[in-house]
Scaffold this motif. Sequence first.
Motif, PDB file in Angstrom:
ATOM      1  N   PRO A   1       0.803  -1.176   0.037  1.00 44.41           N
ATOM      2  CA  PRO A   1      -0.095  -0.105  -0.088  1.00 44.41           C
ATOM      3  C   PRO A   1       0.967   1.310   0.110  1.00 44.41           C
ATOM      4  O   PRO A   1       1.836   1.269   0.703  1.00 44.41           O
ATOM      5  CB  PRO A   1      -0.782  -0.035   1.548  1.00 44.41           C
TER       6      PRO A   1
ATOM      7  N   SER B   1      -9.598  -4.054  -5.835  1.00 37.32           N
ATOM      8  CA  SER B   1      -8.270  -3.619  -5.050  1.00 37.32           C
ATOM      9  C   SER B   1      -7.902  -4.621  -4.270  1.00 37.32           C
ATOM     10  O   SER B   1      -8.754  -5.453  -3.812  1.00 37.32           O
ATOM     11  CB  SER B   1      -8.805  -2.425  -4.269  1.00 37.32           C
TER      12      SER B   1
ATOM     13  N   THR C   1      -6.047  -3.412  -1.707  1.00 36.93           N
ATOM     14  CA  THR C   1      -5.881  -2.654  -0.449  1.00 36.93           C
ATOM     15  C   THR C   1      -7.297  -2.476   0.240  1.00 36.93           C
ATOM     16  O   THR C   1      -8.290  -1.843  -0.667  1.00 36.93           O
ATOM     17  CB  THR C   1      -5.494  -1.123  -0.795  1.00 36.93           C
TER      18      THR C   1
ATOM     19  N   ARG D   1     -12.151  10.263  -1.929  1.00 34.33           N
ATOM     20  CA  ARG D   1     -11.747   9.216  -2.032  1.00 34.33           C
ATOM     21  C   ARG D   1     -10.385   8.923  -2.425  1.00 34.33           C
ATOM     22  O   ARG D   1      -9.917   9.713  -2.985  1.00 34.33           O
ATOM     23  CB  ARG D   1     -12.507   8.177  -3.392  1.00 34.33           C
ATOM     24  N   TYR D   2      -9.842   7.761  -2.177  1.00 35.62           N
ATOM     25  CA  TYR D   2      -8.397   7.519  -2.443  1.00 35.62           C
ATOM     26  C   TYR D   2      -8.049   6.131  -2.655  1.00 35.62           C
ATOM     27  O   TYR D   2      -8.579   5.304  -1.849  1.00 35.62           O
ATOM     28  CB  TYR D   2      -7.319   7.835  -1.246  1.00 35.62           C
ATOM     29  N   LEU D   3      -7.985   6.014  -3.910  1.00 37.87           N
ATOM     30  CA  LEU D   3      -7.530   4.429  -4.717  1.00 37.87           C
ATOM     31  C   LEU D   3      -6.179   4.242  -5.031  1.00 37.87           C
ATOM     32  O   LEU D   3      -6.135   4.548  -6.083  1.00 37.87           O
ATOM     33  CB  LEU D   3      -8.670   4.107  -5.827  1.00 37.87           C
TER      34      LEU D   3
ATOM     35  N   ARG E   1      -6.949   4.210   2.369  1.00 31.38           N
ATOM     36  CA  ARG E   1      -7.700   3.922   1.135  1.00 31.38           C
ATOM     37  C   ARG E   1      -9.053   4.520   1.669  1.00 31.38           C
ATOM     38  O   ARG E   1      -9.540   4.306   2.832  1.00 31.38           O
ATOM     39  CB  ARG E   1      -7.952   2.405   0.855  1.00 31.38           C
ATOM     40  N   ASP E   2      -9.617   5.390   0.628  1.00 30.22           N
ATOM     41  CA  ASP E   2     -10.850   6.045   0.892  1.00 30.22           C
ATOM     42  C   ASP E   2     -10.969   6.711   2.047  1.00 30.22           C
ATOM     43  O   ASP E   2     -10.091   7.579   2.485  1.00 30.22           O
ATOM     44  CB  ASP E   2     -11.821   4.966   0.697  1.00 30.22           C
TER      45      ASP E   2
END
Lengths: 140, 586, 259
Positions: free
Chosen positions: A14, B501, B503, C11-13, C100-101
Motif C-alpha cells: 500500500p 483492489s 488494499t 476517495r483514495y484508490l 484507502r478511501d
Amino acid sequence: MDTETAPTYKRFRPSAYHPSMALTWWMKKPSYLLYILRELTAVFVAAYAIILLLTVRALSQGGEAWDTWLATLQRPGMILFHGFILAFAVYHSLTWFTLAPTALVVRIKDKVLPASALIAVHVAAWVGCSAFIAWVLLSA
Amino acid sequence: MTRYGPDEYDVLIVGGGGAGLRAAIAVAETDPRLKVGVVSKVYPMRSHTVSAEGGSAGVIKSNDSIDEHIYDTISGGDWLCDQDAVEAFVNEAPKELLRMEHWGCPWSREPDGSVAVRSFGGMKNKRTWYAADKTGFHMLHTLFQTSLKYEPIRRYDEFFATTLLVDDGRCQGVVALEMATGRLHTIAARSVILCTGGFGKAFRFTTNANIKTGDGVALAYRAGVPLKDMEFVQYHPTGLPFTGILITEATRAEGGFLLNKEDYRYLQDYNLGKPAPQPVNRTMELGPRDRLSQAFEQERQKGRTIKGPYGDYVHLDLRHLGEQHINERLPMVRELCLKYEKIDPVTQCIPVRPVVHYTMGGIDVDINGATCVEGLYAAGEASCVSINGANRLGSNSLTELLVFGARAGRAAAEHAKQAKPFSAKLAALARDEEQRIEETFCKSGEGKTSGDSIASIRETLHHQMEAGAGIYRDEKSLQTAKETVLELQERAKALPLQDSSYTFNTELTAAMELRNLLELSSAIIESGLLRTESRGAHQRTDFPQRDDENYLKHSLAHRTEYGATPRIEYAPVTITKWPPKERVYG
Amino acid sequence: MDKTIKIQVRRYLPEKQPDPFWQEYEVPLEPKWGVLDALIYIKDHLDGSLSYRWSCHMGVCGSCGMMVNGEPALTCATFLEEYQPGPIRIEPLANFKVLRDLIIDTDDFMGKLKSVKPWLITDEKRDITDGENRQTPAELKAFKQYTLCINCMLCYSACPVVGLNEDFVGPAAIALAQRYNYDNRDSGNAARHDTLLAHGGAFDCTLIGECSRACPKHVDPTGAIQRYKADGAMEYWKRLIWPKAATAPKNDGIVKQID
C-alpha cells in the motif's frame, strides 16, 4: 516462512497518502485563530518587557535621556502600541484563568469544585491585585 | 520438521475480543516461552465485547451461594446446560472477576470500597458485577491494555482468517488475509483457539455489531467440527427499534417497567409473577430473556403493542428512578437514548422491542474448549460448552468469556508443548485456499451495477431468518426459510465483486462474511426444524411443550457440503445433581 | 425515494490513481439515519468499492471516526438531518496517513498507546487469594473519566500539534496514562514518566484544548495533560536538582518473552 512454496498472491504494497498541514491551518476554525492569538500575546508581552528595559536604561542615563524617552513614549504611535499591548495582556490573562480549571482539580470532601468557581476566584484575585497596584500608583 | 519462520506460533488465537485476549494472556501466563499470535479482523478494542453493558455474574457476597448461581443458570437454560460445565463455570467465575479487578477493571463500588453487585434477569440474588452500564467496554479495554504488557503476544490486527489449516487430523494454523495489502498469510500454529463471537448478524434487528458474522464458527464447521444447539438464538427483550441498540437489562434490575400501549405492566399476564413497586428477583421484568421476548410477541398478536415505522414496540419506563440514579447507574442508556432516539429517559418512556442478541449455539467444545479436531479450541460466544443451554442468563456471557477463554488458553498451551511437528503440506493447503478465494470472489465484476449483489442476498436472508426462525417458529416457517437459504447459497456460490483492489477490499470480506452467515443460517434452521419441542429460546407453535423424553439432548449440526442441508445428530446432556424440573418464575 | 441529500466523499484508490479525488453520491434522507447509514447505503446500493471502517453502530467501538464537513466526528452518531440541505463532505480523519478511501493508518496510534504503559503496575505482586483491592467510590471517581476513552482518535484529528509534530504521543495516550496514574491501585507513575517527560511527551502540548472539544465521550484529555504537566514539572526539577529524590521506577510490569 518457506517462501519457495508459499502462495504467490499478487502482492500489493500500500502507498499511503499523507496530507500535510497547510501553513494557514490556524485560519480554518475560530478556535484555532483564538489559540494563535493567545500564543501571539507572548510577542506583545515581550515587547513590553523591552520597553521597560529601555525605560530603565533611560533612567540610568540621566535627565536629558529620560526626557527624550518620555517624549518618545508620549507619541500617538507609542500610545496606540501600548493600547495593543494592554488588550493582548488582558486577553492572555483571561485565557490563562479560564484554562486554569483544566490543570487544577480542587476536591472539597467528595465534591469537585466547579470550573466556574475556580475561574471566578482567579479573576477576583487578579482584579484585586490590579486595584491595589492602581491605588498605590495613583495615590503616590 | 518444516519451519514456518516468523509466522509460526505455539498458540494462535483467532478473534481479539474478550475471550481471545483472555486466552492470549492465559497462554502467556502458563509459560512465557510460548509464542502467542492473535489474528483479528478488527483492532481488539473494536470487538463486540465492547458493547456489553449490564454486567458480569460471579458469586462474591456472603448472602449468595455457588449452588444458587448454578441452579439459576441451569433452570434459565431450560435444563439443556451441561451441569459439569456450569459447575466449573460458577466456581471459577469469582476468581476470574477478581483477576480483572487486579488488572485494573474499574468496577463500580460500594461505599466501603468493595465491589458492587446488582440484580439481573433470572438471577435469584444480586451477583452481577458492573462498571456503570459499560461493563463490556471496561472489561475489553482492561484486557486489551493488560495484554500489551506481555511480550510473547503478537497481534495481527485487521487480518481476516479465511480457512483453518487442517492436515493429518490436526489443526496447524490458519490462512489469513491481511486487509491492508490483500496478501494471504500462512500462519502456522501448534494450537488454534477460535474466539470470533456469535452470528447475530444473520438477523435484521439485532444488537450485534457489523462484525458479528460467525466467521470462526464457520471456519470450524468447514473443518468438520459439529455445531451444537444452533437453533437457540436469544432475543433480548429491550432493543431500540431501527438501530437495534441494546438497552441493558440493568435498566430493569434498577427498577424499570415494561408497559404496553395501555400503560399496563403486561408481564403479569405471562406467568412471571405479580407487579411490585420494587424489583423482585426472578419475577416480572427480572424474568429471563426468552420469556420476556415471547411475552412481547404475544402482546403484539393481541394488538396491545405500539405501532412504529420500524415495527411494533412497547415502552420501557425509567422515569420513576430519577435523574441522579439514572446518571449514576445507567449513564450510557441515557446517552444512547438522547443520541439515537432523541428522547430523555428521565422524562420519557423508551421505545423497545425484542432484538436478536446472542447465539447460545456454536462450536461444539468440551469443558476445556477442545473440539473434536486435535489442536483446535474455541471459547466465548463462538463456542457452545454448554453453560447457556436453551437460553442464556444475562451477565453470564461476560463471565463465560473469562472463564472459558482462560481454560481454552491453558489447554491450548499444554497441547502446544507436546504437539507433533508441522506437516509438510501446509504451504500446499494455503495455495489451495488462494485458488478458492480467486475463483469464488475475484473474477472481476467491475462496473457491475445490477444483478446479484451482496446486499440483496443479505437482505433476503435477514427477512427470512426473522420470519422463519424468529421468536416463534413452526414447521412451515422453518421449511420456507430452509428453501430460501438453500437458494441464497446457490446464488452466493460465486460472488464476483465490483471492487478489484487489494488494499482494504471490504467488499471481499463482506462477501466471505455473507457466505459464513448463510452456512450458519442453514444449521440454525435445520436444527430448529428437527427439534419438535419448545424449550427456552426455541419456541415451536406446533409443538408448544418441552419434551424431555425425546429432546433432552444437544443437537449437533454436521456440515455436508456447501449449499447442502446439514446432517443433524444428537448428544446427551450432562445431568449431575439437578434433574429436570418445570421452569418456574414469579 | 422522497427526500435525498448529497454526500461528497473524499476517495483514495492507490491502485487506480495516485491522488485522492471527490466523488458525489445521492442518498435518501431518512429521519434516523446517521452519516454512517448513508455510507452503508452507498456501499450496498450505489458503489461496492467504497471502503470505510465500522462495527458497533452505537458509538462505543471507536471505528467510524471521519471528518464530516471538516470536523472530526463518529459517523454513527452524526445525523443526516442536522446537515440539511447538504451536501455533506466526508473525509478520512485528518492528521493520519490514508490507506484507502476513508481508512486511515492506525498503527502509529497503537504504538503510542502502548508507549505510556497502560496497564496496572504494582510494587508487589498480588494473588487472587488476597481478594479484591478496596477502592471507594470517591477513589474511583478520581480517574473514572479517563477510563471512558474509546480510542476513536478524533482528538488526534482535532489537535494541530499532532499534525505538526508526528512524535507527539497525543491526547488519548496521555489521558490513558493518567487513567492509571490516578488509580489508587496503581504505583506505576514513575515508569510512565519516561515517555511523558521525554521529547514528544506531555510538554509538547501547547494547550489548544481542541482534543477535549472533539472528544465524543467527554474524557477531557486537555485536563489530563495539564494535570500531568504539573506533576511532570515537579519530577523534571527533582531529576535535575536532586536525582536521588526522583522516583525511580521499581518495575514497569512488562512480561518478557523467554526463548
